[in-house]
Design a protein around this motif. Structure first.
Motif, PDB file in Angstrom:
ATOM      1  N   CYS A  17      49.368  36.706  25.684  1.00  0.00           N
ATOM      2  CA  CYS A  17      48.556  35.888  24.774  1.00  0.00           C
ATOM      3  C   CYS A  17      47.465  35.140  25.536  1.00  0.00           C
ATOM      4  CB  CYS A  17      49.441  34.907  24.018  1.00  0.00           C
ATOM      5  SG  CYS A  17      50.527  35.684  22.826  1.00  0.00           S
ATOM      6  N   GLY A  18      47.799  34.629  26.704  1.00  0.00           N
ATOM      7  CA  GLY A  18      46.805  33.947  27.530  1.00  0.00           C
ATOM      8  C   GLY A  18      45.708  34.881  27.998  1.00  0.00           C
ATOM      9  N   VAL A  23      40.016  36.808  27.245  1.00  0.00           N
ATOM     10  CA  VAL A  23      38.997  37.838  27.028  1.00  0.00           C
ATOM     11  C   VAL A  23      37.879  37.287  26.142  1.00  0.00           C
ATOM     12  CG1 VAL A  23      38.563  40.071  25.924  1.00  0.00           C
ATOM     13  CG2 VAL A  23      40.547  39.791  27.403  1.00  0.00           C
ATOM     14  N   PHE A  24      38.258  36.454  25.186  1.00  0.00           N
ATOM     15  CA  PHE A  24      37.283  35.947  24.229  1.00  0.00           C
ATOM     16  C   PHE A  24      36.684  34.596  24.619  1.00  0.00           C
ATOM     17  CE2 PHE A  24      40.106  38.711  21.725  1.00  0.00           C
ATOM     18  CZ  PHE A  24      39.169  39.653  21.353  1.00  0.00           C
ATOM     19  N   VAL A  25      37.472  33.748  25.271  1.00  0.00           N
ATOM     20  CA  VAL A  25      37.026  32.404  25.613  1.00  0.00           C
ATOM     21  C   VAL A  25      37.352  32.136  27.083  1.00  0.00           C
ATOM     22  CG1 VAL A  25      37.320  29.943  25.138  1.00  0.00           C
ATOM     23  CG2 VAL A  25      37.493  31.576  23.274  1.00  0.00           C
ATOM     24  N   ALA A  26      36.337  31.783  27.844  1.00  0.00           N
ATOM     25  CA  ALA A  26      36.570  31.448  29.249  1.00  0.00           C
ATOM     26  C   ALA A  26      37.182  30.044  29.335  1.00  0.00           C
ATOM     27  CB  ALA A  26      35.266  31.496  30.021  1.00  0.00           C
ATOM     28  N   TYR A  27      38.333  29.938  29.983  1.00  0.00           N
ATOM     29  CA  TYR A  27      38.959  28.633  30.166  1.00  0.00           C
ATOM     30  C   TYR A  27      39.496  28.540  31.590  1.00  0.00           C
ATOM     31  CZ  TYR A  27      43.326  31.177  29.241  1.00  0.00           C
ATOM     32  OH  TYR A  27      44.363  32.066  29.285  1.00  0.00           O
ATOM     33  N   PRO A  28      39.600  27.341  32.136  1.00  0.00           N
ATOM     34  CA  PRO A  28      40.087  27.180  33.513  1.00  0.00           C
ATOM     35  C   PRO A  28      41.539  27.646  33.641  1.00  0.00           C
ATOM     36  CG  PRO A  28      39.142  25.130  32.692  1.00  0.00           C
ATOM     37  CD  PRO A  28      39.211  26.077  31.536  1.00  0.00           C
ATOM     38  N   ARG A  30      42.648  30.775  33.615  1.00  0.00           N
ATOM     39  CA  ARG A  30      43.038  31.965  32.851  1.00  0.00           C
ATOM     40  C   ARG A  30      43.573  33.085  33.726  1.00  0.00           C
ATOM     41  NH1 ARG A  30      36.891  33.271  31.382  1.00  0.00           N
ATOM     42  NH2 ARG A  30      36.350  34.066  33.421  1.00  0.00           N
ATOM     43  N   ALA A  31      43.277  33.055  35.015  1.00  0.00           N
ATOM     44  CA  ALA A  31      43.814  34.075  35.927  1.00  0.00           C
ATOM     45  C   ALA A  31      45.332  33.952  36.066  1.00  0.00           C
ATOM     46  CB  ALA A  31      43.152  33.967  37.282  1.00  0.00           C
ATOM     47  N   PHE A  32      45.877  32.784  35.787  1.00  0.00           N
ATOM     48  CA  PHE A  32      47.319  32.613  35.874  1.00  0.00           C
ATOM     49  C   PHE A  32      48.061  33.403  34.795  1.00  0.00           C
ATOM     50  CE2 PHE A  32      45.981  28.722  38.151  1.00  0.00           C
ATOM     51  CZ  PHE A  32      46.612  29.005  39.360  1.00  0.00           C
ATOM     52  N   SER A  33      47.359  33.855  33.775  1.00  0.00           N
ATOM     53  CA  SER A  33      48.018  34.677  32.764  1.00  0.00           C
ATOM     54  C   SER A  33      48.497  35.994  33.369  1.00  0.00           C
ATOM     55  CB  SER A  33      47.089  34.926  31.580  1.00  0.00           C
ATOM     56  OG  SER A  33      45.962  35.678  31.979  1.00  0.00           O
ATOM     57  N   LEU A  34      47.743  36.544  34.321  1.00  0.00           N
ATOM     58  CA  LEU A  34      48.188  37.766  34.989  1.00  0.00           C
ATOM     59  C   LEU A  34      49.427  37.507  35.836  1.00  0.00           C
ATOM     60  CD1 LEU A  34      44.758  39.275  36.052  1.00  0.00           C
ATOM     61  CD2 LEU A  34      46.233  39.974  34.168  1.00  0.00           C
ATOM     62  N   THR A  35      49.466  36.354  36.477  1.00  0.00           N
ATOM     63  CA  THR A  35      50.648  35.981  37.251  1.00  0.00           C
ATOM     64  C   THR A  35      51.847  35.824  36.329  1.00  0.00           C
ATOM     65  OG1 THR A  35      49.223  34.829  38.812  1.00  0.00           O
ATOM     66  CG2 THR A  35      51.573  34.306  38.883  1.00  0.00           C
TER      67      THR A  35
END
Length: 54
Positions: A17-18, A23-28, A30-35
């Motif tokens: 979900c993150g 993909v739609f909204v850049a937020y600080p 967001r790379a942690f969603s892959l982790t």
């Protein structure tokens, strides 16, 4: 149900979900969603309840 599997599955869902939101909204951060996805899949795999001797 195994608690490790449940936490892993939940973390995977939160990570996906993150990632979709990122993909739609850049937020600080967001790379942690892959982790979260990677850790969630790992926890779900080791906590699937089958055990090594089964």
């Amino acid at each position: 149900m195994d608690r490790t599997f449940t936490v892993g599955a939940g973390l995977t869902v939160v990570g996906v979900c993150g990632y979709a939101g990122g993909v739609f909204v850049a937020y600080p951060g967001r790379a942690f969603s892959l982790t979260a996805i990677m850790v969630g899949i790992t926890l779900a795999a080791i906590g699937d309840g089958r055990g090594a001797g089964a």
